[in-house]
Motif scaffolding. Structure first.
Motif, PDB file in Angstrom:
ATOM      1  N   ALA A 244      42.202  30.745  37.715  1.00 45.44           N
ATOM      2  CA  ALA A 244      42.034  29.391  37.176  1.00 45.44           C
ATOM      3  C   ALA A 244      40.629  29.147  36.650  1.00 45.44           C
ATOM      4  N   THR A 245      39.711  30.115  36.847  1.00 47.47           N
ATOM      5  CA  THR A 245      38.344  29.954  36.320  1.00 47.47           C
ATOM      6  C   THR A 245      38.011  31.148  35.434  1.00 47.47           C
ATOM      7  N   MET A 246      36.977  30.961  34.609  1.00 47.27           N
ATOM      8  CA  MET A 246      36.584  32.043  33.701  1.00 47.27           C
ATOM      9  C   MET A 246      35.905  33.188  34.452  1.00 47.27           C
ATOM     10  N   GLU A 247      35.272  32.876  35.595  1.00 48.52           N
ATOM     11  CA  GLU A 247      34.691  33.953  36.402  1.00 48.52           C
ATOM     12  C   GLU A 247      35.808  34.900  36.868  1.00 48.52           C
ATOM     13  N   GLU A 248      36.865  34.292  37.429  1.00 46.12           N
ATOM     14  CA  GLU A 248      37.995  35.105  37.884  1.00 46.12           C
ATOM     15  C   GLU A 248      38.650  35.838  36.721  1.00 46.12           C
ATOM     16  N   CYS A 249      38.737  35.149  35.602  1.00 45.19           N
ATOM     17  CA  CYS A 249      39.400  35.744  34.438  1.00 45.19           C
ATOM     18  C   CYS A 249      38.636  36.972  33.948  1.00 45.19           C
ATOM     19  N   ALA A 250      37.317  36.843  33.878  1.00 41.62           N
ATOM     20  CA  ALA A 250      36.501  37.972  33.408  1.00 41.62           C
ATOM     21  C   ALA A 250      36.623  39.152  34.371  1.00 41.62           C
ATOM     22  N   GLN A 251      36.607  38.831  35.657  1.00 39.76           N
ATOM     23  CA  GLN A 251      36.761  39.874  36.665  1.00 39.76           C
ATOM     24  C   GLN A 251      38.121  40.586  36.501  1.00 39.76           C
ATOM     25  N   ALA A 252      39.147  39.771  36.271  1.00 36.95           N
ATOM     26  CA  ALA A 252      40.492  40.337  36.107  1.00 36.95           C
ATOM     27  C   ALA A 252      40.568  41.176  34.833  1.00 36.95           C
ATOM     28  N   LEU A 253      39.940  40.718  33.764  1.00 35.88           N
ATOM     29  CA  LEU A 253      39.939  41.506  32.518  1.00 35.88           C
ATOM     30  C   LEU A 253      39.280  42.864  32.770  1.00 35.88           C
ATOM     31  N   SER A 254      38.140  42.853  33.445  1.00 36.79           N
ATOM     32  CA  SER A 254      37.453  44.116  33.746  1.00 36.79           C
ATOM     33  C   SER A 254      38.360  45.036  34.547  1.00 36.79           C
ATOM     34  N   ARG A 255      39.005  44.453  35.546  1.00 40.05           N
ATOM     35  CA  ARG A 255      39.881  45.252  36.400  1.00 40.05           C
ATOM     36  C   ARG A 255      41.038  45.844  35.582  1.00 40.05           C
ATOM     37  N   GLY A 256      41.646  44.981  34.742  1.00 40.69           N
ATOM     38  CA  GLY A 256      42.760  45.454  33.911  1.00 40.69           C
ATOM     39  C   GLY A 256      42.318  46.553  32.965  1.00 40.69           C
ATOM     40  N   PHE A 257      41.180  46.336  32.283  1.00 35.41           N
ATOM     41  CA  PHE A 257      40.720  47.312  31.296  1.00 35.41           C
ATOM     42  C   PHE A 257      40.331  48.631  31.957  1.00 35.41           C
ATOM     43  N   GLY A 258      39.899  48.556  33.204  1.00 33.63           N
ATOM     44  CA  GLY A 258      39.503  49.780  33.883  1.00 33.63           C
ATOM     45  C   GLY A 258      40.653  50.531  34.522  1.00 33.63           C
ATOM     46  N   SER A 259      41.817  49.903  34.572  1.00 30.25           N
ATOM     47  CA  SER A 259      42.887  50.459  35.405  1.00 30.25           C
ATOM     48  C   SER A 259      43.693  51.557  34.714  1.00 30.25           C
ATOM     49  N   GLY A 260      43.736  51.529  33.383  1.00 27.99           N
ATOM     50  CA  GLY A 260      44.546  52.509  32.669  1.00 27.99           C
ATOM     51  C   GLY A 260      46.041  52.313  32.857  1.00 27.99           C
ATOM     52  N   LYS A 261      46.429  51.151  33.379  1.00 33.01           N
ATOM     53  CA  LYS A 261      47.857  50.880  33.566  1.00 33.01           C
ATOM     54  C   LYS A 261      48.138  49.405  33.313  1.00 33.01           C
ATOM     55  N   PRO A 262      49.394  48.994  33.385  1.00 30.37           N
ATOM     56  CA  PRO A 262      49.686  47.596  33.070  1.00 30.37           C
ATOM     57  C   PRO A 262      49.048  46.646  34.085  1.00 30.37           C
ATOM     58  N   TYR A 263      48.562  45.557  33.586  1.00 25.12           N
ATOM     59  CA  TYR A 263      47.930  44.557  34.449  1.00 25.12           C
ATOM     60  C   TYR A 263      48.224  43.200  33.829  1.00 25.12           C
ATOM     61  N   PHE A 264      48.470  42.231  34.701  1.00 25.73           N
ATOM     62  CA  PHE A 264      48.949  40.933  34.222  1.00 25.73           C
ATOM     63  C   PHE A 264      48.062  39.834  34.786  1.00 25.73           C
ATOM     64  N   ILE A 265      47.479  39.050  33.910  1.00 23.98           N
ATOM     65  CA  ILE A 265      46.592  37.957  34.322  1.00 23.98           C
ATOM     66  C   ILE A 265      47.234  36.630  33.928  1.00 23.98           C
ATOM     67  N   GLU A 266      47.649  35.870  34.930  1.00 18.88           N
ATOM     68  CA  GLU A 266      48.146  34.517  34.657  1.00 18.88           C
ATOM     69  C   GLU A 266      46.943  33.596  34.653  1.00 18.88           C
ATOM     70  N   LEU A 267      46.623  33.049  33.495  1.00 20.69           N
ATOM     71  CA  LEU A 267      45.477  32.145  33.373  1.00 20.69           C
ATOM     72  C   LEU A 267      45.998  30.714  33.315  1.00 20.69           C
TER      73      LEU A 267
END
Lengths: 516, 516
Positions: free
Chosen positions: B491-514
């Motif tokens: 629900a915040t941009m801090e969490e969103c950025a963290q989630a984007l980093s995690r997704g981009f680093g994972s090499g697999k599907p990742y889903f961020i509900e914003l």
């Protein structure tokens, strides 16, 4: 009054008071009119195939058409698989497809599509109103077509400018055309056929699969020494205590050929000839014996029940005496234990089903025919997916619940098919419908595994990857909860029976993932 | 060799090695052939609109057609909305639709539908092979049509008996027809128009929206004092550092009219005229000034890049010198804080995007145009939903990831549209694709709320019930997890950025509900 308001008023004046919708920009004037005119229940679906499937289920239970509201060519495409099923079920639907303003169409903007061609493939009639003044009358005519016997899909393509312009006129009621009369020669031929040598089968289709139609068929069959069966894809029929046995022609080709081989004569009452779902190498398309006499007593457009009355009279039967079997007392059916099987599910359902339930059956391979439920459960209606387009079950169940006015709906639902229209669960939650889903999770397209074996012996890795749904497993109960429906995942029949009781007692949507 | 095997071998011989599929009974022989012939990657979708959308995304990234495998008329209907989008994107697809055996069709069994009519509405060509011997050649011709410039949808309707019969022949490569030559008069007219008085706009469509096409257009524009823009629904274009600014004509009619009002001349390069997505009362369909001169340099079937080369030469420019702007060093972009806004999402994306990412944009109303990302992020490709049929995003992202061979995909996804084709997540999990979805959960059809206000002032309760998706709220992260994709709700941009980093680093599907 603008066109949209005249459309809403004309639908209401002609008895259409329910609208299943997934509107877009070109439908906003229609949506705005709904705020100005009272009396239309509007039900939102998250996908058009949910919308059209709901309209199908609604018709099968209420016997009257609802309107749908779809957005342009792609919206119509999205809803066309369940329109296909509805067409086969002979469900009446006033299928409204919003489209570009008349003057905007020639510019071929991105959403522009060949809507009449797409509509023609799934509709009995397609009309694009020429101006706002006649829109109301066009709508009344569409309702009349949808209400005809049998129900039909009447598509109304609604250009946005016809909707937004002033000059709309509320149309008076348009009366339906009566069905073509029954041919006395067809009745006499039927009498001779059934009265003559050889074993006979009376095969009933959609609109004759009622207490009255089945009762008449049984009376005739009793006199003539014939049997009575239903089409394999009959849209709806009564079941439970107080009904005659009403087996459907089996789906598997070999089983159907075996069952039908007994008959020298087949009498079709509002029923297509018994043909295979698919053609197979070296197997016939027509499944009754090649030398069997197939006679059509009445075709789908005719009043098959009236045809049965005439035939009963020709056999000297007193129509007034044809009552349905007595609804005996509730039977004690033992609840099953242990690992799930189709037979045990049938038993649990037979034991627990509330009165006047509606069963929507897209159980596909996880079915034993539900013979115990159909014979011994509380009286109910049984709905079948008619057109072979999978993904009908959950939307039809949802629409049936809307029409049912509190009647319990039970959706026996295969997992592969459920994945097509799972968005229906959200509408069940939104409308708080008494609908219990039993999701039969076998983690594969099991029917295709059988079909594959018919074709290519043992499936190799590529084939298996096309038939298996276990990589990853879908966690169905979690999925249902994410869409707002209370859910449970069970693996034994004890848990399943408990969950069924809970669902049936809840008066709201409930989802049972049964691991099979 | 049976027909199915000759089809698979002919597809491979003609360079089609990827098949997106949701097969049914009539396709089992094709599936069986895949077990006998190596080299085809088969990707299963749980719904046909996922299948066709994947083929669209695959083409946009790989530049070559995949095959689809659909089941009968209803399967084709289910996949037609994303075929519509693919048609607008000019994506090449060999669209194989299994159908009943030739001898079985006349029996009108339940799944029988008017497949040619349904196919015609979304295809450049429709072919039903007449016999097994010619099936391979028909397939080769379909591939040639799909590969043509621009890409086309070539539908092959495959009767089951043509597939199962012996006598199949593997076809040799069929060469594509070259595009129609550029008309020198069209080039000379363009030179005079841009060289003359008045302000000019060069508008680029699908196949010219490449580094080379945009570079040529910028060189011409520099010489002639013109501007360069993209069609509002350009299928794909390069973005990030090292690209010229490439704004799209705005979607909202009023904004588009305002932007285009500056131009006396509009030069169309493989681009349709700028028209409104919809028509509105009292507003024009054609959005450039009524007195503007609109000239077509090249139409979609032609090689627009070659047309731009000829025009550059006519302006005396040295084509060899037209390099793309230098890819400068990675810029430090500050990560945003607090409540989400479209601007902050743009900023976070610009800061974190990996090199050579693919962005699939179905963000609809939650977009600021992503101007920072498109200007300053690492170089990437930007894909747009082209045909206005919502539900393209997740399938296109999935297919783009299949084609991307490890490139990171980012799907900016509106919630209302996501609900159409959420089954795509399951395929992302199954194929373990590096695809991060940013689900923009505003719990409503926000674009329709705007359209409604254009029409009827304040929405009443019925209208609001058609536009709101918050009864019940869809718990998107839970839903993604139920389909096998790791997910988080933020629900915040801090969490969103963290989630984007995690997704981009994972090499697999990742889903961020914003939650927005």
């Amino acid at each position: 009054m603008n066109g949209a308001e005249s459309l809403v008023r004309s639908l209401l004046a002609n008895g259409v008071d329910t609208c299943f919708a997934n509107p877009g920009t070109s439908e906003m004037h229609f949506v705005a009119a709904l705020d100005r005119v009272d009396g239309v229940r509007c039900v939102l679906g998250l996908h058009e195939n949910v919308v059209t499937g709901m309209a199908d289920g609604y018709y099968r239970i209420s016997g009257k058409p609802a309107a749908t509201l779809l957005h342009c060519g792609p919206g119509l495409s999205n809803g066309s698989a369940n329109l296909h099923n509805a067409r086969r079920a002979e469900s009446g639907i006033v299928n409204i497809v919003g489209d570009h303003a008349t003057g905007h169409r020639p510019y071929d903007s991105p959403l522009t599509a060949d809507v009449p061609a797409l509509a023609g493939a799934v509709s009995a009639s397609v009309c694009t109103p020429a101006n706002t003044e006649t829109l109301g009358a066009d709508a009344a005519r569409a309702v009349a077509i949808a209400r005809q016997h049998p129900g039909r899909i009447a598509t109304l393509i609604l250009p946005a400018d016809i909707s937004w312009s002033e000059g709309g006129v509320e149309a008076a009621t348009h009366s339906a055309t009566p069905p073509p009369v029954i041919d006395p020669l067809a009745v006499e031929t039927a009498r001779q056929l059934l009265g003559g040598d050889g074993r006979s089968l009376i095969l009933l289709g959609n609109s004759t699969a009622t207490h009255e139609g089945i009762g008449l068929a049984y009376a005739i069959a009793g006199r003539a020494g014939a049997d009575v069966m239903a089409s394999s894809t009959v849209a709806s029929h009564p079941g439970g205590r107080g009904t005659h046995p009403f087996p459907r022609v089996p789906y598997p080709v070999d089983a159907a050929i075996e069952v039908l081989a007994a008959y020298d004569n087949v009498l079709l009452v509002n029923c297509p000839p018994p043909v295979g779902f698919f053609g197979y190498p070296g197997k016939p398309s027509l499944l009754c014996r090649p030398d069997a006499v197939v006679h059509t007593l009445s075709r789908r457009e005719q009043d098959g029940t009236e045809a049965l009355r005439l035939l009963a009279t020709a056999f000297g039967l007193d129509i007034g005496e044809m009552n349905r079997p007595a609804i005996g007392p509730r039977q004690e059916i033992e609840l099953p234990h242990g690992e799930p099987t189709p037979e045990k599910l049938d038993q649990a359902l037979a034991a627990l089903l509330p009165d006047r339930a509606i069963i929507v059956d897209e159980s596909i391979t996880y079915s034993n025919g539900f013979t115990t439920t159909r014979a011994a459960a509380a009286p109910h209606d049984w709905l079948v997916i008619t057109g072979g387009a999978i993904g009908g079950g959950m939307p039809v169940a949802t629409g049936a619940a809307i029409a049912g006015g509190g009647r319990q709906v039970v959706n026996l639902q295969a997992d592969g098919s459920a994945a097509y229209t799972l968005q229906a669960l959200w509408t069940q939650a939104r409308e708080n419908l008494p609908c219990t889903t039993v999701l039969l999770n076998n983690r594969r397209y099991n029917i295709l595994l059988g079909e594959y074996r018919n074709v290519g012996a043992v499936p190799g890795p590529t084939a298996m990857s096309m038939l298996d749904l276990d990589n990853p497993d879908i966690r169905w109960a979690d999925l249902a909860r994410s869409l707002g429906v209370e859910a449970v995942c069970v693996a034994t029949m004890e848990e399943c029976a408990q969950a069924l009781s809970r669902g049936f007692g809840s008066g709201k949507p409930y989802f049972i993932e049964l691991l099979v």
